[in-house]
Write a protein that holds these residues in place. Structure first.
Motif, PDB file in Angstrom:
ATOM      1  N   THR A 147      -1.113   0.913   3.971  1.00  0.00           N
ATOM      2  CA  THR A 147      -1.635   0.964   5.335  1.00  0.00           C
ATOM      3  C   THR A 147      -0.942   2.059   6.135  1.00  0.00           C
ATOM      4  N   ASP A 148       0.372   2.171   5.993  1.00  0.00           N
ATOM      5  CA  ASP A 148       1.112   3.221   6.692  1.00  0.00           C
ATOM      6  C   ASP A 148       0.639   4.610   6.267  1.00  0.00           C
ATOM      7  N   TYR A 149       0.286   4.759   4.995  1.00  0.00           N
ATOM      8  CA  TYR A 149      -0.250   6.019   4.496  1.00  0.00           C
ATOM      9  C   TYR A 149      -1.544   6.365   5.249  1.00  0.00           C
ATOM     10  N   ALA A 150      -2.468   5.421   5.317  1.00  0.00           N
ATOM     11  CA  ALA A 150      -3.750   5.669   5.987  1.00  0.00           C
ATOM     12  C   ALA A 150      -3.548   6.009   7.457  1.00  0.00           C
ATOM     13  N   VAL A 151      -2.682   5.289   8.127  1.00  0.00           N
ATOM     14  CA  VAL A 151      -2.439   5.525   9.549  1.00  0.00           C
ATOM     15  C   VAL A 151      -1.798   6.898   9.759  1.00  0.00           C
ATOM     16  N   ALA A 152      -0.847   7.281   8.919  1.00  0.00           N
ATOM     17  CA  ALA A 152      -0.191   8.583   9.058  1.00  0.00           C
ATOM     18  C   ALA A 152      -1.200   9.721   8.905  1.00  0.00           C
ATOM     19  N   VAL A 153      -2.085   9.620   7.906  1.00  0.00           N
ATOM     20  CA  VAL A 153      -3.100  10.663   7.705  1.00  0.00           C
ATOM     21  C   VAL A 153      -4.076  10.681   8.880  1.00  0.00           C
ATOM     22  N   PRO A 156     -10.523  15.994  14.420  1.00  0.00           N
ATOM     23  CA  PRO A 156      -9.606  15.207  15.242  1.00  0.00           C
ATOM     24  C   PRO A 156      -9.822  13.698  15.107  1.00  0.00           C
ATOM     25  N   MET A 157     -11.006  13.287  14.660  1.00  0.00           N
ATOM     26  CA  MET A 157     -11.264  11.859  14.431  1.00  0.00           C
ATOM     27  C   MET A 157     -11.328  11.618  12.931  1.00  0.00           C
ATOM     28  N   ARG A 158     -10.388  10.784  12.459  1.00  0.00           N
ATOM     29  CA  ARG A 158     -10.345  10.389  11.049  1.00  0.00           C
ATOM     30  C   ARG A 158     -10.049   8.904  11.003  1.00  0.00           C
ATOM     31  N   GLN A 159     -10.666   8.214  10.049  1.00  0.00           N
ATOM     32  CA  GLN A 159     -10.399   6.787   9.928  1.00  0.00           C
ATOM     33  C   GLN A 159     -10.536   6.358   8.473  1.00  0.00           C
ATOM     34  N   HIS A 160      -9.418   6.317   7.780  1.00  0.00           N
ATOM     35  CA  HIS A 160      -9.425   5.837   6.400  1.00  0.00           C
ATOM     36  C   HIS A 160      -9.559   4.316   6.397  1.00  0.00           C
ATOM     37  N   ASP A 198     -10.026   1.394  -3.157  1.00  0.00           N
ATOM     38  CA  ASP A 198     -11.202   2.159  -2.758  1.00  0.00           C
ATOM     39  C   ASP A 198     -11.055   2.584  -1.301  1.00  0.00           C
ATOM     40  N   TYR A 199     -11.713   3.686  -0.953  1.00  0.00           N
ATOM     41  CA  TYR A 199     -11.652   4.138   0.432  1.00  0.00           C
ATOM     42  C   TYR A 199     -13.005   4.665   0.892  1.00  0.00           C
ATOM     43  N   VAL A 200     -13.210   4.564   2.200  1.00  0.00           N
ATOM     44  CA  VAL A 200     -14.304   5.219   2.912  1.00  0.00           C
ATOM     45  C   VAL A 200     -13.629   5.939   4.066  1.00  0.00           C
ATOM     46  N   ASN A 201     -13.997   7.197   4.268  1.00  0.00           N
ATOM     47  CA  ASN A 201     -13.307   7.997   5.270  1.00  0.00           C
ATOM     48  C   ASN A 201     -14.297   8.793   6.123  1.00  0.00           C
ATOM     49  N   PRO A 202     -14.677   8.242   7.289  1.00  0.00           N
ATOM     50  CA  PRO A 202     -15.488   9.041   8.215  1.00  0.00           C
ATOM     51  C   PRO A 202     -14.581   9.985   9.012  1.00  0.00           C
ATOM     52  N   MET A 203     -15.087  11.191   9.263  1.00  0.00           N
ATOM     53  CA  MET A 203     -14.343  12.179  10.044  1.00  0.00           C
ATOM     54  C   MET A 203     -15.326  12.888  10.970  1.00  0.00           C
ATOM     55  N   ALA A 204     -14.850  13.277  12.145  1.00  0.00           N
ATOM     56  CA  ALA A 204     -15.718  13.956  13.109  1.00  0.00           C
ATOM     57  C   ALA A 204     -14.989  15.149  13.712  1.00  0.00           C
TER      58      ALA A 204
END
Length: 156
Positions: free
Chosen positions: A21-27, A72-76, A101-107
């Protein structure tokens, strides 16, 4: 298994889950100092399947900082975590492998994602004196959805 061993395993599983979780939040937050701090000193990351690089964590963190600047918007969203503990130096539970598994929307701007990708991570973790740390991360991108081309509105 004794109750003490079972409790230690649960604690380790929660700690490794927190590390992911910390990995996803840091990215997602672009906190590259925190990202580097999640790895062992010799940790490596491999983003080649997603068009990136492979290498030691400092080099990869610098590449991520530059590459993700346009989003600027990322959400793993990292789900379906499968944790397996291994043996290191004849002691049980000092290594862990996680498939997730991951889903990663970015804007680039605005609330709607411009880009969405998904796949599977392979995390390798090691118990250190400072707690669990990542010794390796491999991204295996399985799919990618790019924005639809915008057409000019039809004017009657």
């Amino acid at each position: 298994m004794t109750q003490r061993v079972e409790l230690a395993t649960v604690r380790d599983r929660l700690a490794v889950d927190g590390l992911i979780t910390d990995y996803a939040v840091a990215v997602d937050d672009g906190d590259w100092e925190a990202y580097r701090g999640l790895f062992t000193p010799r940790g490596r990351a491999d983003y080649r399947s997603a068009g990136g690089i492979e290498g030691e964590v400092r080099t990869v963190a610098a590449w991520l900082a530059e590459s993700l600047r346009v989003f600027p918007m990322r959400q793993h969203l990292i789900v379906n975590r499968r944790v397996r503990f291994g043996i290191w130096e004849q002691d049980t539970g000092d290594t862990a492998e996680v498939q997730a598994d991951y889903v990663n929307p970015m804007a680039t701007a605005g609330p709607a994602p411009d880009f969405v990708c998904g796949g599977r991570y392979a995390f390798a973790a090691l118990r250190t004196d400072d707690g669990w740390r990542l010794s390796g991360v491999v991204v295996r991108e399985k799919w990618r959805r790019l924005p639809e081309p915008r057409t000019a509105p039809v004017v009657n």
